[in-house]
Write a protein that holds these residues in place. Structure first.
Motif, short mmCIF file in Angstrom:
data_model
loop_
_atom_site.label_atom_id
_atom_site.label_comp_id
_atom_site.label_asym_id
_atom_site.label_seq_id
_atom_site.Cartn_x
_atom_site.Cartn_y
_atom_site.Cartn_z
N LEU A 66 10.89 3.41 2.60
CA LEU A 66 10.31 2.24 1.96
C LEU A 66 10.58 0.96 2.74
O LEU A 66 9.77 0.03 2.72
N THR A 67 11.72 0.88 3.41
CA THR A 67 12.09 -0.36 4.08
C THR A 67 11.68 -0.40 5.55
O THR A 67 11.80 -1.44 6.20
N HIS A 68 11.19 0.72 6.07
CA HIS A 68 10.70 0.76 7.45
C HIS A 68 9.33 0.12 7.51
O HIS A 68 8.50 0.29 6.61
N PRO A 69 9.00 -0.64 8.56
CA PRO A 69 7.66 -1.23 8.66
C PRO A 69 6.55 -0.18 8.61
O PRO A 69 6.68 0.91 9.17
N GLY A 70 5.46 -0.53 7.95
CA GLY A 70 4.33 0.37 7.82
C GLY A 70 4.00 0.64 6.37
O GLY A 70 4.87 0.57 5.49
N LYS A 71 2.76 0.94 6.08
CA LYS A 71 2.36 1.33 4.73
C LYS A 71 2.85 2.75 4.48
O LYS A 71 3.34 3.43 5.39
N LYS A 72 2.73 3.24 3.24
CA LYS A 72 3.40 4.49 2.87
C LYS A 72 2.43 5.50 2.24
O LYS A 72 1.48 5.12 1.57
N TRP A 76 -1.97 7.27 10.94
CA TRP A 76 -0.73 7.91 10.48
C TRP A 76 0.30 7.90 11.62
O TRP A 76 -0.04 8.23 12.77
N ASN A 77 1.54 7.56 11.27
CA ASN A 77 2.61 7.57 12.26
C ASN A 77 3.28 8.94 12.24
O ASN A 77 4.32 9.14 11.60
N MET A 78 2.67 9.87 12.92
CA MET A 78 3.17 11.25 12.95
C MET A 78 4.49 11.34 13.73
O MET A 78 5.33 12.19 13.42
N GLY A 79 4.63 10.50 14.74
CA GLY A 79 5.87 10.52 15.52
C GLY A 79 7.06 10.15 14.67
O GLY A 79 8.10 10.83 14.71
N TRP A 80 6.94 9.08 13.88
CA TRP A 80 8.03 8.68 12.99
C TRP A 80 8.35 9.81 12.01
O TRP A 80 9.52 10.13 11.79
N MET A 81 7.32 10.38 11.43
CA MET A 81 7.53 11.43 10.44
C MET A 81 8.28 12.62 11.04
O MET A 81 9.25 13.12 10.46
N LEU A 126 3.13 5.42 7.20
CA LEU A 126 4.19 6.42 7.32
C LEU A 126 3.88 7.55 6.34
O LEU A 126 3.90 7.34 5.13
N PRO A 127 3.59 8.76 6.83
CA PRO A 127 3.16 9.83 5.92
C PRO A 127 4.22 10.91 5.69
O PRO A 127 4.80 11.44 6.64
N PHE A 128 4.45 11.22 4.44
CA PHE A 128 5.09 12.50 4.07
C PHE A 128 4.00 13.29 3.35
O PHE A 128 3.86 13.20 2.13
N SER A 129 3.22 14.02 4.11
CA SER A 129 1.97 14.59 3.59
C SER A 129 2.13 16.06 3.21
O SER A 129 3.20 16.66 3.36
N HIS A 130 1.02 16.64 2.76
CA HIS A 130 1.03 18.05 2.36
C HIS A 130 1.40 18.97 3.52
O HIS A 130 1.96 20.04 3.30
N ASP A 131 1.06 18.57 4.74
CA ASP A 131 1.35 19.42 5.89
C ASP A 131 2.84 19.66 6.10
O ASP A 131 3.22 20.63 6.76
N GLU A 132 3.68 18.79 5.54
CA GLU A 132 5.13 18.90 5.76
C GLU A 132 5.83 19.72 4.69
O GLU A 132 7.04 19.92 4.76
N MET A 189 0.86 -1.18 0.00
CA MET A 189 0.00 0.00 0.00
C MET A 189 0.89 1.23 0.00
O MET A 189 1.57 1.52 0.98
N PHE A 190 0.92 1.89 -1.13
CA PHE A 190 1.68 3.14 -1.28
C PHE A 190 0.73 4.18 -1.85
O PHE A 190 0.30 4.08 -2.98
N ILE A 191 0.39 5.15 -1.02
CA ILE A 191 -0.65 6.13 -1.33
C ILE A 191 -0.03 7.40 -1.89
O ILE A 191 0.95 7.91 -1.34
N TYR A 192 -0.61 7.90 -2.95
CA TYR A 192 -0.21 9.19 -3.53
C TYR A 192 -1.24 10.21 -3.11
O TYR A 192 -2.39 10.18 -3.56
N GLU A 193 -0.87 11.12 -2.22
CA GLU A 193 -1.77 12.16 -1.75
C GLU A 193 -1.70 13.35 -2.72
O GLU A 193 -0.61 13.78 -3.07
#
Length: 627
Positions: free
Chosen positions: A453-459, A376-381, A416-422, A149-153
Motif C-alpha cells: 500500500l505504501t509503495h508508489p503505484g496504483k494497486k 502492471w509492474n510484474m518485476g516488483w511483484m 502493482l498487481p497481486f493477480s490471479h496468476d500468482e 486506485m485500488f482494483i479488485y480483480e
C-alpha cells in the motif's frame, strides 16, 4: 447507428484496418424503417469461402434457403431477410474452396447460447436506459493519476456461488457483489474476460465471441444493469481483454472459412504452443478493424471504463522463438488501439499486462510510446513475492529485491498487481506463501499488504486475498467464505485489510504523486542485516508527508532510531501489529518528538518501537510554515 447495407467507403475502411465501428456493419442486425422492423441483416467476412449461407431456427437450420451475396473480391458477404428474427438462433454455413462445409458462430454476434451450446443469437443492444451520467461526468473531470486506485480483480463464476454450485447472474451480483466492493473501499473492479468462451476453465482467456458478453451469467442488457449499478456507486469497471490470441474450437474464429482468416498464415507465427491457441494476425488490416472496433464496442454499449490488455509480451515478440524478435505489427496495432480508445474517451484506462522491458509502454504514441496509460509492474511483484517466500533470517541476502523497484518505479505509470496468476497452478495463496507458523503467516501478510500500500503505484488484488484465502484459487468453486465466518485470524485480517484501504483513501501521500519521483524518498534502504526499511511518501503539500517503517524479520526493537525530515512531533497513525488486527499490540501509543541530530541523511531523528513483521506509519503533527 446500424446501417442497412454496406457502402463502398465502409468496405474500404474495413479492408484498410480503420473501420473502428465495424460492429455497426457486420454481424446480425434488426433493420428498421421509420421505427418499424423491416428485416434482419447478416454480414460476415469470409475471404476464402466458396459459398456462405445462414442457417438457424428461422429456416429449420437449412442454409440452402438463405445464401449470402458476395459484396466484393475481399470476401464480405451479406443478406437481408425480410423478417424480424430477434431472438432466433443462427450460424453461418461456409463452403470452403475444397468443398468442406463448416458451421461457424458469428464473429460479431452480440449474444450466444449458454455453453455447451454454440449458436449465435440475434440480439438488439439498443434501448437500455443508463443512469450513470454522474459517474461519467465525474471520471472525466478527475483523471486517476493523482487519485486513489485500488482494483479488485475477480472471476464472476467463482467469487461466490448459490446452492449446488449455481452461478449468480449479472443482476443478482448487483446486490451480492457491489455492496461488498463498496464496503471495502475498492475504487474499481477488474473482471476476468467476459467474452463468450466455450470452456469454463479457460476463465475467459480463450474466446469465441468477442462481441458477445458471456451468457453464463445472463444476457447483455443484464450486464449493462450490473455495470450501471457499479457506476452509480462510484465503482469503475475494467475488463480483462485478450486481443493477442483465441481458442481453436470448431465453431469459433479458427480457420474460419477453411483457411487462415483471423490468424497468421504461417504456422510458426500462428500457433500459440503454450496455451494451445491461435495468435491474431495483427498485421492484417481487417483483424485490426475487428479488434479495435471490439474495444470501442465495449466502451460504447457497456460503458466499461477501460481494459487490462492481456499478454502484451506475447504480442510484442514473435512466439515460438528462443530469442526475442520484435513484432512490428503488434507495436503498430497497440499504438492504433490506444489512439482510438483515447479518442473515444480520454479518461479510459488502458492497462498493459506486460512482463518485458519494452520502453515507453505508458508514453504517448506521439513520443514513440505504445500509448497505454498504465502498466502492471510484474518485476516488483516477482521480486517482493520471492523475498517474502524466503525465510526471514535469509532475507538479508535478497535485500535488493525490495529496493530495486524504486530505481525504475517512475519510468512508467505502474500498477502493482497481486493477480490471479500468482495464486493458481501450485503457486499457493498469498497467505500460504508466507513462511513460518500460523501466526507468523498472518503477521507477514499484513506486513506485505502494508508495504504494498505504501509503495508508489496504483494497486490491484485478486479476490480472496482480502481475508487471507488459505488455499490457492479453486476456479470451479467459490471462495472459502467459511474462513471469514468461522476463524478469528481471518476475521482480523479481513478487518485489517478494510482499515488499510480506508487509510489509503484518507492520506494523499499514498496516491497523489504515485508517478512522480518527488513522491518518494528513502530514509534507510541499506539496513540489510536487520531487514528494516524506512522511507517517506509525500503529497503535494509537506503537511501530507508520511514516514513508513517496515520490519521484515521476527525481531522487534525498542528505541529504534530513524532519520526524519521535520523537527516536530510525530504520531503513529497506523500499525499492522495492533491487537484488533491479530497483532501483538506493539504499537506506539504516544507521540514521539523528533530531536536534532543528523541521521540517515536527515537533519533530525526520532526513536520509535518497531514490531516484528510490522509496518508502522507516522505523520508529522505540525510543520513549520504549514497551517
Amino acid at each position: 447507428m446500424i446501417v442497412t447495407s454496406a457502402t463502398d467507403f465502409q468496405l474500404h475502411l474495413f479492408h484498410e484496418g480503420t473501420l473502428n465501428k465495424s460492429y455497426e456493419l457486420f454481424g446480425s442486425h434488426i433493420v428498421r424503417h421509420r421505427k418499424k422492423v423491416v428485416g434482419t441483416r447478416f454480414t460476415v467476412w469470409a475471404p476464402n469461402a466458396k459459398k456462405v449461407r445462414v442457417m438457424g431456427s428461422f429456416n429449420e437450420w437449412n442454409g440452402e434457403v438463405h445464401p449470402l451475396e458476395k459484396l466484393n473480391n475481399e470476401g464480405v458477404w451479406s443478406i437481408q431477410i425480410d423478417e424480424d428474427l430477434l431472438g432466433h438462433l443462427y450460424k453461418y454455413e461456409i463452403v470452403t474452396q475444397s468443398g468442406e462445409i463448416l458451421h461457424k458462430a458469428d464473429p460479431f454476434a452480440f449474444h450466444a447460447e449458454v455453453r455447451p451450446k454454440t449458436a449465435s443469437i440475434v440480439y438488439d443492444l439498443e434501448g437500455f436506459k443508463w443512469k450513470d451520467q454522474n459517474w461519467r461526468r465525474k471520471k472525466k473531470r478527475k483523471l486517476v493519476y493523482e487519485k486513489p486506485m485500488f482494483i479488485y480483480e475477480l472471476h464472476l463464476g467463482s467469487w461466490k456461488k448459490k446452492n449446488y454450485g449455481e452461478l449468480y447472474s449479472y443482476t443478482e451480483l448487483v446486490t451480492e457483489l457491489i455492496p461488498y466492493i463498496k464496503e471495502h473501499g475498492f475504487t474499481h473492479i477488474e473482471l476476468l474476460p467476459l467474452v463468450e468462451h466455450p470452456y469454463d476453465r479457460s476463465w475467459g482467456y480463450q474466446g469465441t465471441g468477442y462481441y458477445a458478453a458471456t451468457s453464463r451469467y445472463g444476457n447483455p442488457k443484464e450486464l449493462m444493469v450490473f455495470i450501471d449499478a457499479c457506476h452509480q456507486e462510484d465503482i469503475g469497471v475494467i475488463l480483462d481483454w485478450v486481443p493477442g490470441h483465441f481458442c481453436k474450437d470448431a465453431h469459433g474464429l479458427y480457420m474460419f472459412d477453411g483457411a487462415p482468416v483471423f490468424e497468421y498464415k504461417n504456422y510458426h507465427d500462428r500457433e500459440n504452443e503454450v496455451w494451445g491457441t491461435a495468435n491474431f494476425d495483427l498485421g492484417k488490416p481487417e483483424v485490426r478493424s475487428f479488434l479495435i472496433s471490439n474495444a470501442l464496442f465495449w466502451m460504447e454499449y457497456f460503458h466499461v471504463d477501460g481494459f487490462r490488455v492481456d499478454a502484451v509480451a506475447n504480442m510484442l515478440y514473435w512466439p515460438n522463438s528462443k530469442e526475442e524478435h520484435a513484432n512490428p505489427f503488434a507495436q503498430e496495432f497497440l499504438q492504433k488501439l490506444n489512439e482510438a480508445v483515447f479518442e473515444q474517451d480520454y479518461s479510459a484506462l488502458m492497462i498493459a499486462e506486460d512482463s518485458t522491458d519494452w520502453p515507453l509502454v505508458t508514453s504517448p504514441t506521439s513520443s514513440g510510446g505504445l500509448g497505454f496509460n498504465y502498466k502492471w509492474n510484474m518485476g516488483w511483484m516477482n521480486d517482493i513475492l520471492r523475498y517474502m517466500e524466503t525465510a526471514p533470517e535469509q532475507r538479508k541476502h535478497l535485500h535488493d529485491n525490495v529496493t530495486f523497484s524504486i530505481v525504475y518505479a517512475f519510468s512508467e505509470n505502474f500498477i502493482l498487481p497481486f493477480s490471479h496468476d500468482e495464486v493458481v497452478h501450485g503457486k499457493r495463496s498469498l497467505l500460504n506463501k508466507m513462511p513460518g507458523n500460523y501466526e507468523e503467516k498472518f503477521a507477514q501478510l499484513r506486513l506485505l499488504y502494508g508495504f504494498f500500500l505504501t509503495h508508489p503505484g496504483k494497486k490491484l488484488l485478486y479476490m480472496g486475498g482480502e481475508f487471507g484465502q488459505f488455499d490457492e484459487w479453486k476456479d470451479l468453486e467459490q471462495l472459502d467464505w467459511f474462513l471469514v465466518n468461522q476463524y478469528e485470524s481471518h476475521q482480523q485480517l479481513h478487518h485489517y485489510f478494510k482499515e488499510l484501504l480506508a487509510f489509503y483513501q484518507q492520506y494523499k501521500a499514498l496516491y497523489e504523486l504515485d508517478h512522480d519521483p518527488n513522491g518518494f524518498e528513502w530514509i534507510d534502504a541499506d539496513n540489510r542485516e536487520q531487514s528494516v526499511f524506512s522511507f517517506i511518501r509525500k503529497g503535494k503539500k509537506p503537511a501530507d508527508t508520511l514516514v513508513v517503517v517496515c520490519n521484515f524479520t521476527g525481531a522487534s526493537y525498542e528505541g529504534f532510531r530513524i532519520g526524519v525530515p521535520y523537527l516536530t512531533e510525530y504520531e503513529e497513525v497506523f500499525s499492522s501489529d495492533a491487537q484488533e488486527f491479530g497483532g501483538n499490540g506493539r504499537v506506539n501509543e504516544q507521540e514521539v518528538s523528533a530531536e536534532e541530530g543528523a541521521y540517515h541523511g536527515k537533519d533530525y531523528h526520532m526513536m520509535v518501537n518497531v514490531a516484528s513483521f510490522g509496518v508502522s506509519i507516522w505523520r508529522p503533527k505540525k510543520i513549520k510554515g504549514e497551517r
